[in-house]
Motif scaffolding. Structure first.
Motif, PDB file in Angstrom:
ATOM      1  N   LYS A  25      28.895  48.784 -18.909  1.00  0.00           N
ATOM      2  CA  LYS A  25      28.153  49.341 -19.475  1.00  0.00           C
ATOM      3  C   LYS A  25      29.467  50.149 -17.737  1.00  0.00           C
ATOM      4  O   LYS A  25      30.421  51.032 -18.195  1.00  0.00           O
ATOM      5  N   LYS A  26      29.724  49.626 -16.836  1.00  0.00           N
ATOM      6  CA  LYS A  26      30.779  50.359 -15.242  1.00  0.00           C
ATOM      7  C   LYS A  26      31.864  50.252 -16.158  1.00  0.00           C
ATOM      8  O   LYS A  26      32.664  50.684 -15.745  1.00  0.00           O
ATOM      9  N   THR A  27      32.288  49.392 -16.582  1.00  0.00           N
ATOM     10  CA  THR A  27      33.722  48.597 -16.978  1.00  0.00           C
ATOM     11  C   THR A  27      34.484  48.855 -18.742  1.00  0.00           C
ATOM     12  O   THR A  27      35.514  49.283 -18.726  1.00  0.00           O
ATOM     13  N   GLY A  28      33.218  49.139 -19.196  1.00  0.00           N
ATOM     14  CA  GLY A  28      33.747  49.213 -20.271  1.00  0.00           C
ATOM     15  C   GLY A  28      33.882  48.077 -20.959  1.00  0.00           C
ATOM     16  O   GLY A  28      34.487  48.486 -22.847  1.00  0.00           O
ATOM     17  N   TYR A  29      33.621  47.329 -20.842  1.00  0.00           N
ATOM     18  CA  TYR A  29      33.240  45.752 -21.513  1.00  0.00           C
ATOM     19  C   TYR A  29      32.912  45.726 -22.271  1.00  0.00           C
ATOM     20  O   TYR A  29      31.879  46.030 -22.657  1.00  0.00           O
ATOM     21  N   ILE A  30      33.145  44.711 -23.373  1.00  0.00           N
ATOM     22  CA  ILE A  30      31.721  44.155 -24.115  1.00  0.00           C
ATOM     23  C   ILE A  30      30.423  43.035 -23.518  1.00  0.00           C
ATOM     24  O   ILE A  30      31.363  42.606 -23.038  1.00  0.00           O
ATOM     25  N   TYR A  31      29.289  43.687 -23.969  1.00  0.00           N
ATOM     26  CA  TYR A  31      28.471  42.683 -23.570  1.00  0.00           C
ATOM     27  C   TYR A  31      28.508  41.763 -24.503  1.00  0.00           C
ATOM     28  O   TYR A  31      27.641  42.376 -25.573  1.00  0.00           O
ATOM     29  N   ILE A  32      27.691  40.038 -24.438  1.00  0.00           N
ATOM     30  CA  ILE A  32      27.838  39.027 -25.228  1.00  0.00           C
ATOM     31  C   ILE A  32      26.651  38.349 -25.057  1.00  0.00           C
ATOM     32  O   ILE A  32      26.531  37.839 -23.429  1.00  0.00           O
ATOM     33  N   ASP A  33      25.009  38.924 -24.867  1.00  0.00           N
ATOM     34  CA  ASP A  33      24.030  38.216 -25.003  1.00  0.00           C
ATOM     35  C   ASP A  33      23.988  37.211 -25.330  1.00  0.00           C
ATOM     36  O   ASP A  33      23.008  36.638 -26.387  1.00  0.00           O
ATOM     37  N   THR A  34      24.249  35.659 -24.598  1.00  0.00           N
ATOM     38  CA  THR A  34      24.305  34.525 -25.336  1.00  0.00           C
ATOM     39  C   THR A  34      23.094  33.834 -25.061  1.00  0.00           C
ATOM     40  O   THR A  34      22.373  33.217 -26.023  1.00  0.00           O
ATOM     41  N   GLY A  35      21.927  34.512 -24.593  1.00  0.00           N
ATOM     42  CA  GLY A  35      20.604  33.727 -24.145  1.00  0.00           C
ATOM     43  C   GLY A  35      19.504  34.709 -25.141  1.00  0.00           C
ATOM     44  O   GLY A  35      18.687  33.928 -26.341  1.00  0.00           O
ATOM     45  N   ALA A  36      20.458  35.276 -25.708  1.00  0.00           N
ATOM     46  CA  ALA A  36      19.818  36.218 -26.925  1.00  0.00           C
ATOM     47  C   ALA A  36      19.804  35.590 -28.321  1.00  0.00           C
ATOM     48  O   ALA A  36      19.087  35.871 -29.262  1.00  0.00           O
ATOM     49  N   MET A  37      20.489  34.953 -27.863  1.00  0.00           N
ATOM     50  CA  MET A  37      21.346  34.139 -29.574  1.00  0.00           C
ATOM     51  C   MET A  37      20.795  32.600 -29.904  1.00  0.00           C
ATOM     52  O   MET A  37      20.437  33.283 -30.827  1.00  0.00           O
ATOM     53  N   TYR A  38      20.431  32.337 -28.923  1.00  0.00           N
ATOM     54  CA  TYR A  38      19.997  31.466 -28.998  1.00  0.00           C
ATOM     55  C   TYR A  38      17.640  31.187 -29.317  1.00  0.00           C
ATOM     56  O   TYR A  38      17.234  31.220 -29.844  1.00  0.00           O
ATOM     57  N   ARG A  39      17.753  33.222 -28.806  1.00  0.00           N
ATOM     58  CA  ARG A  39      15.636  33.301 -28.954  1.00  0.00           C
ATOM     59  C   ARG A  39      16.633  33.900 -30.825  1.00  0.00           C
ATOM     60  O   ARG A  39      15.435  33.941 -31.392  1.00  0.00           O
ATOM     61  N   ALA A  40      17.295  34.511 -31.014  1.00  0.00           N
ATOM     62  CA  ALA A  40      16.965  34.829 -32.257  1.00  0.00           C
ATOM     63  C   ALA A  40      17.277  33.007 -33.166  1.00  0.00           C
ATOM     64  O   ALA A  40      16.576  33.602 -34.118  1.00  0.00           O
ATOM     65  N   VAL A  41      17.681  32.303 -33.263  1.00  0.00           N
ATOM     66  CA  VAL A  41      17.407  31.202 -33.569  1.00  0.00           C
ATOM     67  C   VAL A  41      16.098  30.257 -33.529  1.00  0.00           C
ATOM     68  O   VAL A  41      15.320  30.384 -34.421  1.00  0.00           O
ATOM     69  N   THR A  42      15.483  31.356 -32.543  1.00  0.00           N
ATOM     70  CA  THR A  42      14.375  30.662 -32.528  1.00  0.00           C
ATOM     71  C   THR A  42      13.070  30.780 -33.168  1.00  0.00           C
ATOM     72  O   THR A  42      12.847  30.388 -33.738  1.00  0.00           O
ATOM     73  N   LEU A  43      13.924  32.160 -33.088  1.00  0.00           N
ATOM     74  CA  LEU A  43      12.707  32.815 -33.721  1.00  0.00           C
ATOM     75  C   LEU A  43      12.356  33.317 -35.409  1.00  0.00           C
ATOM     76  O   LEU A  43      11.595  32.798 -35.738  1.00  0.00           O
ATOM     77  N   PHE A  44      14.355  32.848 -35.650  1.00  0.00           N
ATOM     78  CA  PHE A  44      14.422  32.395 -36.998  1.00  0.00           C
ATOM     79  C   PHE A  44      13.592  31.109 -37.607  1.00  0.00           C
ATOM     80  O   PHE A  44      13.075  30.933 -38.329  1.00  0.00           O
ATOM     81  N   CYS A  45      13.573  30.218 -37.271  1.00  0.00           N
ATOM     82  CA  CYS A  45      12.868  28.518 -36.887  1.00  0.00           C
ATOM     83  C   CYS A  45      10.911  29.112 -37.104  1.00  0.00           C
ATOM     84  O   CYS A  45      10.412  28.320 -38.337  1.00  0.00           O
ATOM     85  N   ILE A  46      10.838  30.119 -36.244  1.00  0.00           N
ATOM     86  CA  ILE A  46       9.074  30.330 -36.147  1.00  0.00           C
ATOM     87  C   ILE A  46       8.938  31.436 -37.057  1.00  0.00           C
ATOM     88  O   ILE A  46       7.806  30.915 -38.606  1.00  0.00           O
ATOM     89  N   ASP A  57      12.080  21.553 -36.306  1.00  0.00           N
ATOM     90  CA  ASP A  57      12.834  20.841 -37.019  1.00  0.00           C
ATOM     91  C   ASP A  57      13.681  20.857 -37.642  1.00  0.00           C
ATOM     92  O   ASP A  57      14.280  22.084 -38.414  1.00  0.00           O
ATOM     93  N   GLU A  58      14.433  20.143 -37.300  1.00  0.00           N
ATOM     94  CA  GLU A  58      15.674  19.590 -36.681  1.00  0.00           C
ATOM     95  C   GLU A  58      16.736  19.377 -38.407  1.00  0.00           C
ATOM     96  O   GLU A  58      17.903  20.311 -38.223  1.00  0.00           O
ATOM     97  N   GLU A  59      15.972  19.073 -39.155  1.00  0.00           N
ATOM     98  CA  GLU A  59      16.670  18.535 -39.913  1.00  0.00           C
ATOM     99  C   GLU A  59      17.054  20.013 -41.272  1.00  0.00           C
ATOM    100  O   GLU A  59      17.931  20.551 -41.746  1.00  0.00           O
ATOM    101  N   LYS A  60      15.795  20.930 -40.918  1.00  0.00           N
ATOM    102  CA  LYS A  60      15.932  21.987 -41.533  1.00  0.00           C
ATOM    103  C   LYS A  60      16.412  22.841 -41.236  1.00  0.00           C
ATOM    104  O   LYS A  60      17.141  24.232 -41.469  1.00  0.00           O
ATOM    105  N   LEU A  61      16.780  22.785 -40.114  1.00  0.00           N
ATOM    106  CA  LEU A  61      17.121  24.123 -39.148  1.00  0.00           C
ATOM    107  C   LEU A  61      19.112  23.789 -39.220  1.00  0.00           C
ATOM    108  O   LEU A  61      19.811  24.634 -39.536  1.00  0.00           O
TER     109      LEU A  61
END
Length: 229
Positions: A25-46, A57-61
């Motif tokens: 926010k201070k620099t005008g850069y783009i923020y990419i929340d990588t932890g949120a990405m893995y959380r989103a994959v986890t939510l998809f599995c749930i 289930d790794e096969e289905k994932l």
């Protein structure tokens, strides 16, 4: 002023996301929340019922990993990015304890990490980005111009997480959160695929005894020294 890539790694609940969002926010850069990405994959599995006894289930994932698309959209009211899973805002859902309890085994899967790293590198190829996670400075962007590795005591991190969730109106237990923090530390550091470790050229920040203002001052000073050596 030249644009750089900023990688912020470290243990869970150290405030990596808070720091990254502030700096973006201070620099005008783009923020990419990588932890949120893995959380989103986890939510998809749930959501698909693919997690049994705490393990996905790794096969289905694996069959569906290419259909999981994660993006970040700026919320005009807060000025902060929110996580979208296949076009749906899941920012609140991915921060729940049910996701926190399961995200480490999901994020430890090799093909999941490869898929997410590919998306992260695509988002950040033009520089002017801030990313936080576990392996940004070692795997995703090993050539990042500024690397920070954050740490704090498990008790302090659990208290911060407890306060955050209570502030959102969730009914949570401190002891349960502390146990979750310690469990995630162990899994993150011992997993076979991209374990949590400090990059050799990363600058360590232990913020156990720092308040937000002190941390932000330290961060901006470090950023200025990096872009204007």
């Amino acid at each position: 002023m030249k644009k750089i890539t900023i990688a912020i790694d470290g243990f869970s609940s150290c405030g990596k996301s808070t720091m990254a969002k502030y700096l973006a926010k201070k620099t005008g850069y783009i923020y990419i929340d990588t932890g949120a990405m893995y959380r989103a994959v986890t939510l998809f599995c749930i959501q698909n019922g693919w997690i049994k006894n705490g393990l996905p289930d790794e096969e289905k994932l694996r069959e569906q990993i290419e259909t999981i698309h994660i993006t970040f959209v700026l919320n005009p009211d807060t000025g902060l990015p929110e996580t979208y899973l296949n076009g749906k805002n899941v920012e609140r859902e991915i921060r729940s304890m049910s996701v926190s309890d399961l995200v480490s085994p999901v994020s430890a899967i090799g093909f999941v990490r490869k898929a997410m790293v590919k998306q992260q590198q695509e988002m950040g190829k033009s520089k002017g980005v801030v990313l936080d996670g576990r392996d940004i400075g070692t795997v995703v962007f090993p050539d990042a111009e500024l690397k920070i590795f954050m740490t704090a005591s498990p008790e302090i991190r659990a208290q911060r997480r407890y306060d955050e969730l209570k502030g959102k109106g969730e009914d949570v237990c401190f002891e349960e959160i502390l146990e979750n923090v310690k469990k995630r530390d162990h899994i993150d550091q011992t997993r076979a695929e991209s374990p949590l470790q400090k990059a050799g050229d990363a600058i360590v920040l232990d913020n156990t005894n720092l308040n937000v203002e002190e941390q932000n001052k330290w961060l901006l000073n470090l950023f200025e020294k990096t872009v204007n050596p």
